[in-house]
Design a protein around this motif. Structure first.
Motif, PDB file in Angstrom:
ATOM      1  N   PHE A  58       1.531   9.468  -6.029  1.00 16.14           N
ATOM      2  CA  PHE A  58       1.821  10.851  -5.546  1.00 16.14           C
ATOM      3  C   PHE A  58       0.937  10.860  -4.436  1.00 16.14           C
ATOM      4  CE2 PHE A  58       3.037  11.383 -10.135  1.00 16.14           C
ATOM      5  CZ  PHE A  58       4.275  11.016  -9.949  1.00 16.14           C
ATOM      6  N   ASP A  59       0.379  10.093  -3.485  1.00 15.98           N
ATOM      7  CA  ASP A  59      -0.369  10.274  -2.433  1.00 15.98           C
ATOM      8  C   ASP A  59       0.290  10.313  -0.945  1.00 15.98           C
ATOM      9  OD1 ASP A  59      -2.467  10.397  -0.625  1.00 15.98           O
ATOM     10  OD2 ASP A  59      -3.555   8.762  -1.541  1.00 15.98           O
ATOM     11  N   SER A  60       1.049  11.658  -0.749  1.00 22.52           N
ATOM     12  CA  SER A  60       1.674  11.613   0.564  1.00 22.52           C
ATOM     13  C   SER A  60       0.567  11.527   1.716  1.00 22.52           C
ATOM     14  CB  SER A  60       2.422  13.108   0.655  1.00 22.52           C
ATOM     15  OG  SER A  60       1.612  14.094   0.670  1.00 22.52           O
ATOM     16  N   GLU A  61      -0.452  11.957   1.692  1.00 26.69           N
ATOM     17  CA  GLU A  61      -1.246  11.804   2.698  1.00 26.69           C
ATOM     18  C   GLU A  61      -1.564  10.438   3.054  1.00 26.69           C
ATOM     19  OE1 GLU A  61      -6.092  12.473   3.862  1.00 26.69           O
ATOM     20  OE2 GLU A  61      -5.287  13.740   2.843  1.00 26.69           O
ATOM     21  N   GLN A 121       0.733  -1.153   0.032  1.00 26.12           N
ATOM     22  CA  GLN A 121       0.102   0.036  -0.004  1.00 26.12           C
ATOM     23  C   GLN A 121       0.893   1.356  -0.132  1.00 26.12           C
ATOM     24  OE1 GLN A 121      -2.438  -0.719   3.630  1.00 26.12           O
ATOM     25  NE2 GLN A 121      -3.830  -2.183   2.455  1.00 26.12           N
ATOM     26  N   GLN A 122       1.831   1.217   0.812  1.00 25.81           N
ATOM     27  CA  GLN A 122       2.885   2.291   0.845  1.00 25.81           C
ATOM     28  C   GLN A 122       3.318   2.617  -0.393  1.00 25.81           C
ATOM     29  OE1 GLN A 122       3.953   4.473   3.743  1.00 25.81           O
ATOM     30  NE2 GLN A 122       1.740   3.712   3.745  1.00 25.81           N
ATOM     31  N   LEU A 123       3.865   1.487  -1.201  1.00 24.86           N
ATOM     32  CA  LEU A 123       4.530   1.708  -2.617  1.00 24.86           C
ATOM     33  C   LEU A 123       3.345   1.987  -3.578  1.00 24.86           C
ATOM     34  CD1 LEU A 123       6.774   1.443  -4.441  1.00 24.86           C
ATOM     35  CD2 LEU A 123       6.045  -0.998  -4.949  1.00 24.86           C
ATOM     36  N   GLU A 124       2.037   1.832  -3.678  1.00 24.70           N
ATOM     37  CA  GLU A 124       1.003   2.241  -4.454  1.00 24.70           C
ATOM     38  C   GLU A 124       0.904   3.769  -4.058  1.00 24.70           C
ATOM     39  OE1 GLU A 124      -2.057  -0.640  -3.256  1.00 24.70           O
ATOM     40  OE2 GLU A 124      -1.231  -2.120  -4.725  1.00 24.70           O
ATOM     41  N   ALA A 125       0.666   4.105  -3.103  1.00 29.40           N
ATOM     42  CA  ALA A 125       0.859   5.441  -2.803  1.00 29.40           C
ATOM     43  C   ALA A 125       1.552   6.560  -3.059  1.00 29.40           C
ATOM     44  CB  ALA A 125       0.375   5.749  -1.150  1.00 29.40           C
ATOM     45  N   LEU A 126       2.854   5.976  -3.117  1.00 31.27           N
ATOM     46  CA  LEU A 126       4.130   6.632  -3.463  1.00 31.27           C
ATOM     47  C   LEU A 126       3.860   6.870  -4.971  1.00 31.27           C
ATOM     48  CD1 LEU A 126       6.861   8.152  -2.833  1.00 31.27           C
ATOM     49  CD2 LEU A 126       7.880   5.716  -3.144  1.00 31.27           C
ATOM     50  N   ILE A 127       3.739   5.819  -5.920  1.00 29.90           N
ATOM     51  CA  ILE A 127       3.522   5.809  -7.519  1.00 29.90           C
ATOM     52  C   ILE A 127       2.208   6.506  -7.631  1.00 29.90           C
ATOM     53  CG2 ILE A 127       2.790   4.370  -9.145  1.00 29.90           C
ATOM     54  CD1 ILE A 127       4.490   2.038  -7.878  1.00 29.90           C
ATOM     55  N   ARG A 169       6.123  15.108  -8.857  1.00 29.05           N
ATOM     56  CA  ARG A 169       4.805  15.435  -9.714  1.00 29.05           C
ATOM     57  C   ARG A 169       5.225  16.449 -10.984  1.00 29.05           C
ATOM     58  NH1 ARG A 169       1.420  16.593  -5.065  1.00 29.05           N
ATOM     59  NH2 ARG A 169       0.141  14.819  -4.979  1.00 29.05           N
ATOM     60  N   VAL A 170       6.162  17.511 -10.665  1.00 32.74           N
ATOM     61  CA  VAL A 170       6.822  18.198 -11.487  1.00 32.74           C
ATOM     62  C   VAL A 170       7.625  17.550 -12.355  1.00 32.74           C
ATOM     63  CG1 VAL A 170       8.517  19.930 -11.953  1.00 32.74           C
ATOM     64  CG2 VAL A 170       7.002  20.152  -9.932  1.00 32.74           C
TER      65      VAL A 170
END
Length: 166
Positions: free
Chosen positions: A44-47, A36-42, A91-92
């Motif tokens: 761009f979900d820092s929250e 889940q952490q890897l999916e959030a990183l991919i 993101r940039v």
């Protein structure tokens, strides 16, 4: 009256079992957390990355850059801020290249040790970040996770990171 007492007793037993099971962590919980952490990183979900960090989160990191070691200790707030800054940069890069160039992240869990009592796990892992096939960084970490109310909590730990010229 006896029926009500039996129903109350049954509900109490069910609540106790649910409470105990909601606080025990398993290897499957650890693996799901990392995924889940890897999916959030991919994404761009820092929250989503910061949400599982426990109030007592502390990360001690030694970053090796150009032959120099930099030691840093971060609490939850500082770690989240660093993650938000990194995701803003990703993101940039993504937006400027129309999504053609992105950072490739990978990880491998090398060891999971469930502590006696089943409430905490010590996890050792390695991770890499690549840009266009070029290695940007790799790290080794040892962290501690727990589970409370069916949610995995990250308490931080220690890491060593090697950063290479991008």
């Amino acid at each position: 009256m006896v029926r009500n007492l039996l129903v109350a007793l049954l509900l109490a037993v069910v609540a106790l079992v649910a409470h105990e099971n909601g606080r025990r962590i398993s290897e499957a919980d650890v693996r799901a957390h990392y995924r889940q952490q890897l999916e959030a990183l991919i994404a761009f979900d820092s929250e989503a990355i910061c949400k599982p960090m426990a109030a007592d989160f502390e990360l001690r990191n030694v970053e090796h850059v150009d032959g120099t070691a930099h030691r840093q200790t971060m609490d939850r707030r500082a770690a989240c801020q660093q993650m938000e800054d990194a995701i803003a940069l990703m993101r940039v890069i993504n937006n400027q290249t129309g999504g053609l160039v992105g950072i490739d992240f990978g990880y491998e869990i090398t060891r999971i040790e469930i502590m006696p009592g089943g409430r905490r796990a010590v996890v050792e892992a390695t991770s890499t970040a690549r840009l266009g096939g070029r290695l940007l960084s790799r790290s080794r970490s040892k962290g501690e996770l727990s589970r409370s109310m069916w949610r995995v909590r990250d308490h931080g730990g220690q890491a060593q990171t090697w950063s290479y010229g991008g």
